[in-house]
Design a protein around this motif. Structure first.
Motif, PDB file in Angstrom:
ATOM      1  N   ILE A  28       0.834  -1.204   0.000  1.00 44.76           N
ATOM      2  CA  ILE A  28       0.000   0.000   0.000  1.00 44.76           C
ATOM      3  C   ILE A  28       0.869   1.255   0.000  1.00 44.76           C
ATOM      4  N   ILE A  29       2.101   1.149   0.512  1.00 44.89           N
ATOM      5  CA  ILE A  29       3.006   2.307   0.523  1.00 44.89           C
ATOM      6  C   ILE A  29       3.325   2.710  -0.916  1.00 44.89           C
ATOM      7  N   THR A  30       3.572   1.716  -1.757  1.00 41.44           N
ATOM      8  CA  THR A  30       3.821   2.000  -3.171  1.00 41.44           C
ATOM      9  C   THR A  30       2.599   2.635  -3.821  1.00 41.44           C
ATOM     10  N   GLN A  31       1.411   2.127  -3.476  1.00 40.01           N
ATOM     11  CA  GLN A  31       0.173   2.676  -4.035  1.00 40.01           C
ATOM     12  C   GLN A  31      -0.004   4.140  -3.632  1.00 40.01           C
ATOM     13  N   ILE A  32       0.333   4.475  -2.389  1.00 39.67           N
ATOM     14  CA  ILE A  32       0.169   5.861  -1.921  1.00 39.67           C
ATOM     15  C   ILE A  32       1.051   6.794  -2.746  1.00 39.67           C
ATOM     16  N   PHE A  33       2.313   6.420  -2.943  1.00 38.40           N
ATOM     17  CA  PHE A  33       3.225   7.272  -3.720  1.00 38.40           C
ATOM     18  C   PHE A  33       2.785   7.362  -5.174  1.00 38.40           C
ATOM     19  N   LEU A  34       2.341   6.216  -5.730  1.00 39.88           N
ATOM     20  CA  LEU A  34       1.933   6.189  -7.137  1.00 39.88           C
ATOM     21  C   LEU A  34       0.721   7.087  -7.377  1.00 39.88           C
ATOM     22  N   TRP A  35      -0.316   6.917  -6.552  1.00 38.29           N
ATOM     23  CA  TRP A  35      -1.529   7.690  -6.775  1.00 38.29           C
ATOM     24  C   TRP A  35      -1.344   9.165  -6.423  1.00 38.29           C
ATOM     25  N   PHE A  36      -0.472   9.468  -5.460  1.00 40.38           N
ATOM     26  CA  PHE A  36      -0.180  10.880  -5.169  1.00 40.38           C
ATOM     27  C   PHE A  36       0.447  11.542  -6.395  1.00 40.38           C
ATOM     28  N   ALA A  37       1.365  10.800  -7.036  1.00 40.97           N
ATOM     29  CA  ALA A  37       1.998  11.346  -8.240  1.00 40.97           C
ATOM     30  C   ALA A  37       0.972  11.555  -9.350  1.00 40.97           C
ATOM     31  N   VAL A  38       0.029  10.615  -9.497  1.00 38.61           N
ATOM     32  CA  VAL A  38      -0.996  10.737 -10.541  1.00 38.61           C
ATOM     33  C   VAL A  38      -1.883  11.950 -10.285  1.00 38.61           C
ATOM     34  N   PHE A  39      -2.393  12.062  -9.057  1.00 34.95           N
ATOM     35  CA  PHE A  39      -3.287  13.192  -8.748  1.00 34.95           C
ATOM     36  C   PHE A  39      -2.537  14.516  -8.810  1.00 34.95           C
ATOM     37  N   ASP A  40      -1.303  14.516  -8.363  1.00 35.92           N
ATOM     38  CA  ASP A  40      -0.524  15.750  -8.371  1.00 35.92           C
ATOM     39  C   ASP A  40      -0.214  16.189  -9.791  1.00 35.92           C
ATOM     40  N   ALA A  41      -0.079  15.202 -10.700  1.00 36.63           N
ATOM     41  CA  ALA A  41       0.262  15.531 -12.084  1.00 36.63           C
ATOM     42  C   ALA A  41      -0.922  16.137 -12.839  1.00 36.63           C
ATOM     43  N   ILE A  42      -2.130  15.747 -12.481  1.00 38.90           N
ATOM     44  CA  ILE A  42      -3.300  16.233 -13.238  1.00 38.90           C
ATOM     45  C   ILE A  42      -4.047  17.333 -12.496  1.00 38.90           C
ATOM     46  N   GLY A  43      -3.606  17.685 -11.311  1.00 36.25           N
ATOM     47  CA  GLY A  43      -4.286  18.751 -10.568  1.00 36.25           C
ATOM     48  C   GLY A  43      -3.707  18.867  -9.181  1.00 36.25           C
TER      49      GLY A  43
END
Length: 269
Positions: A28-43
């Motif tokens: 889940i730690i990897t998922q947190i970093f991955l999805w933070f990067a996705v959301f941060d990239a689009i908004g």
């Protein structure tokens, strides 16, 4: 007697349960970093202007993955279908035919004992991880009726997972080897249950088909209920559909078992 024996047997492995539960949360730690990067990239990943994808914000996504861990722990049945097929192939199933024991009830009691033993031991690691991640549950605890629906969806998800896999194992009465079929089933279950991502992220046409299938009740649906992603006016219908799928798989499993026994022949000692 069967239940108490199975429970005592499972509790022997309580240390393995506790350690395995903690290790299960590490990805889940990897998922947190991955999805933070996705959301941060689009908004924006956080704040009043936080971006949403498929109805899920960044914090919702993290909470969703944590909840699907619980749902999958309920609905997963490792080794059930392959074990049934192996017992049919090797002739071990004969012991259920010469004793007053119903195979399906016996296996169900064993799985219930396994889940009770697992959660009795794993509740501390679960509570620890959820306490650390409590900030991701933006809306806090759901309303009592939603919480009751969440618990009900978990219980029915467990039963759907059991009878679905047991029904697949019964195919062993007709085919000696079911490994390839099980591989395909596990692949579909992994992708279509919502274990990898919320099903609302799928395109509309594909999403409508996938959300009609029973796989979503193995992971996506309980998590969506807890996070209030299922509107109150749709919740009773969704619960009724889940109950209908459960009834369907009970009937299929029982029918396959009875027809399989008519076909089965055992020789030797």
């Amino acid at each position: 007697m069967i239940f108490s024996t199975a429970l005592a047997e499972r509790l022997v492995y309580r240390g393995d349960f506790a350690l395995g539960t903690l290790m299960r949360f590490l990805p889940i730690i990897t998922q947190i970093f991955l999805w933070f990067a996705v959301f941060d990239a689009i908004g924006s990943a956080d704040g009043s202007e936080a971006t949403e994808i498929g109805g899920f914000g960044f914090r919702d996504i993290v909470a969703y993955y944590l909840l699907t861990m619980i749902a999958r722990a309920f609905s997963s049945m490792p080794g059930l279908a392959s074990g049934i097929a192996r017992q049919i192939r090797d002739g071990e199933i004969k012991r259920y035919l010469i004793q007053p024991i119903d195979l399906i009830s016996f296996l169900l009691l064993n799985r219930v004992a396994h889940k009770i033993a697992y959660y009795a031991v794993a509740i501390a690691p679960f509570a620890f991880v959820f306490y650390l991640c409590r900030g991701y549950f933006v809306d806090g605890w759901p309303e009592p009726h939603v919480l009751a629906a969440f618990v009900g969806s978990l219980v029915m998800g467990f039963l759907i997972g059991f009878f679905m896999e047991a029904a697949i194992g019964m195919i062993g009465f007709w085919f000696l080897e079911v490994t390839s079929l099980l591989f395909v089933f596990m692949l579909f279950s992994f992708f279509l249950s919502g274990h990898m991502f919320p099903l609302t992220l799928l395109p509309d046409g594909v999403g409508q088909v996938v959300r009609f299938l029973p796989f979503k009740y193995l992971a996506y649906f309980p998590a969506a209920v807890f996070l209030n992603k299922i509107p109150d006016d749709q919740l009773p219908l969704e619960m009724a559909v889940e109950a209908a799928w459960l009834t369907f798989f009970i009937v299929v499993c029982r029918f396959a078992y009875s027809r399989g026994l008519e076909r089965y022949s055992g020789y030797g000692g």
